[in-house]
Design an enzyme around this catalytic site. Sequence first.
Site, short mmCIF file in Angstrom:
data_model
loop_
_atom_site.label_atom_id
_atom_site.label_comp_id
_atom_site.label_asym_id
_atom_site.label_seq_id
_atom_site.Cartn_x
_atom_site.Cartn_y
_atom_site.Cartn_z
CG ASP A 60 13.10 51.92 38.09
OD1 ASP A 60 12.08 52.62 38.00
OD2 ASP A 60 13.24 50.84 37.48
CG ASP B 295 15.74 52.57 34.95
OD1 ASP B 295 14.82 53.39 35.10
OD2 ASP B 295 15.67 51.39 35.30
#
Length: 731
Positions: free
Chosen positions: A429, A630
């Site tokens: 990410d 996430d």
Amino acid sequence: MTTSNPTSAPTGSAATPTTEIVFEVEGMTCASCAQRVERILGRQEGVASAVVNFAAGEARVAATDGVAVDDLGEAAARIGYRLTALPSGAERTDHAARFDEESRSQLRVFAGAAAFSIPVLLLAMLGPDATWSRVAQWALVTPVEFVFGAQFHRAAVRRARTFGANMDTLVSMGTLAAYFYSVWAVFAAEPVFFDTAGVIVTLILLGRYFEARAKGRASGAITKLLELGAKRARILRDGEEVEVAADRLRPGDLMVVRPGEKIPTDGEVEAGESAVDESMLTGESVPVDRGPGDPVFGATVNQQGRLVVRATRVGGRTALAQIVRLVEDAQASKAPVQHLADRVSGVFVPLVLLVAVTTFAGWMLVDGTVRDAMQAAVAVLIIACPCALGLATPTAIMVGSGRGAELGVVFKGAEVFERSRDVDVVLFDKTGTLTRGRMTLVAVEADDPDRVLGLAAAVESASEHPVGRAIAAAAADRGIPVAGVDEFESFAGRGVRGRVDGLEVVVGKPELLADRGIVVGERWRDAVAALEQDGRTAVVVGWDGAARGALGVADAVRPGAAPAVARLAELGVRSAMITGDNQRTAAAIAREVGIDDVVAGVLPGGKADEVRRRQAGGDEVAFVGDGINDAPALTQADLGMAVGTGTDVAIEAGDVILMSGEPALAVTTLALARRTFRTIRQNLFWAFGYNVAAIPLAALGLLDPMVAAAAMAFSSVSVVGNSLRLRRFGR
């Protein structure tokens, strides 16, 4: 006392809350012992699961609230083992030292046995084959067998009462056979084996000493972590500083931390500024600046100024205590590869007894000599002790997870070590992992950069927008004076304006400046286009009817991102980046860190979908992230790496916690996990190979029982020693 950890145990379709109880297990001498304790505890009513770690000498039981600790202890006692419930938190320091006490005890016993067995060996090798020599050997070896070696016989008797057998059974039967045969041989004028009985006991005691010492070193990571904490704290009471024990701190207490002192517990800075060494927590050697409102953590070191810190978390809720807890959980868990070793250990000792009896009978049929048959059977009993098999996996996991904690990587389970070897791609990410997660001024295009930045910062100092904060912070970092602002006005999504020293200063998009009557020439429009092409957020600064400069702001790439991507490639692992940013910004960041595989414009829920898409294509995916959005991707990934500076939700979802946001820790995770799993395989190969090769040699009479004892004793030490090499990882 017990270590409580509420979990959930499935019961049909419902979930029954359980509490984890940690026991020290006394009396285990091999992997088959651990198997027996695990089985008996798992069968008790109210026990959801039981895991026994032979190397650590611990049992972890998930039980419902109605289960009594004493009942579990009695169940283990019936099969010859003793359970002692262990405390949690910092009190575990005393427990961690038990290996040192065990090694000292075994050293004393070994020294006593050696004092008697060495003369026996010398008489057997150099003395005359006379009656007095045999009687002297008998007299000398008797205390070795029944005093210093009593631990083997007592344990064997306890196992026999419950129709069980373990390593002690093999040692006891082998040495007693040699001893009593020799007693008969004294009267029958046959060759004696007193030296064999004495030396076998002595060598195995020596092996146990080295084994206890090595296991102590293997479990030393927990002790080191616990010892990091401060023992005393200085708190403010009625304006006076009072020194108290750190374990007496309560949330809300104001602590005074002077330069060079450890921060006693987690808290928030109330007053003062300083650089804090957080390397014990994050693995990062560079100190972190902390001031009012910033969080600080127990056991980190205040390096410069005086800090007043308000305690927020104490005892088992601190970051250090949680790390210790996670490391303990990882060390207690079992890697999938260990289950094979457990199944073998469960049937190994009875099988060895059968082989020994068969060996004795076979030699009697072929040779007809009791002496040769006895020697071969004793060698089989001694060489086959499965100590190394029981230590192969847990010692490697103990050392690997402990070393990881020292480097800022916390493994949450042993299965991670096995899964890491199959990872094909690491999906990062972007925000907070490859980048710092905060905007930073990266470019100033102007004829007078300091004046342009100073006036822009004066206006932006009244703004709460991340771009404005980045501009104001850059001026402060460069020591540029910033005047006050009047008549401040913000235009959502376009920019800000304000009056500074009589000038109307506008900072924002070219369209905003044009609307305010400020001419934005081709030079500045080209500068904005160039900055945006590189993935920067660009603003123009102008006053007195003309644009005077352009500023570029970006989420700064972490310095270690590009080297981390390069190192992953060296490991044969591809890197990819996923982000909600637009393609242009994402591509600019990816170019800077060396990533070609970019997925941009992804909505929060789409990250897990991308992980699934790659898995469907045959990739084993590791995901690195730090935000709440996430968590689904971290859970979906084959290996989830949660950044410890991120949200609690993300950390809970990950398989591994990276204590700092540095991408290099993702590389450390994979490299250390793979090295640990390789060590496990080496250990298992040695343990299995050793027995497979040695038992036939012993059965054929090609292995002297004393040589077998030495080889058996040091096989365990070699396995633990191989695991200890992991302590040098990263050095």
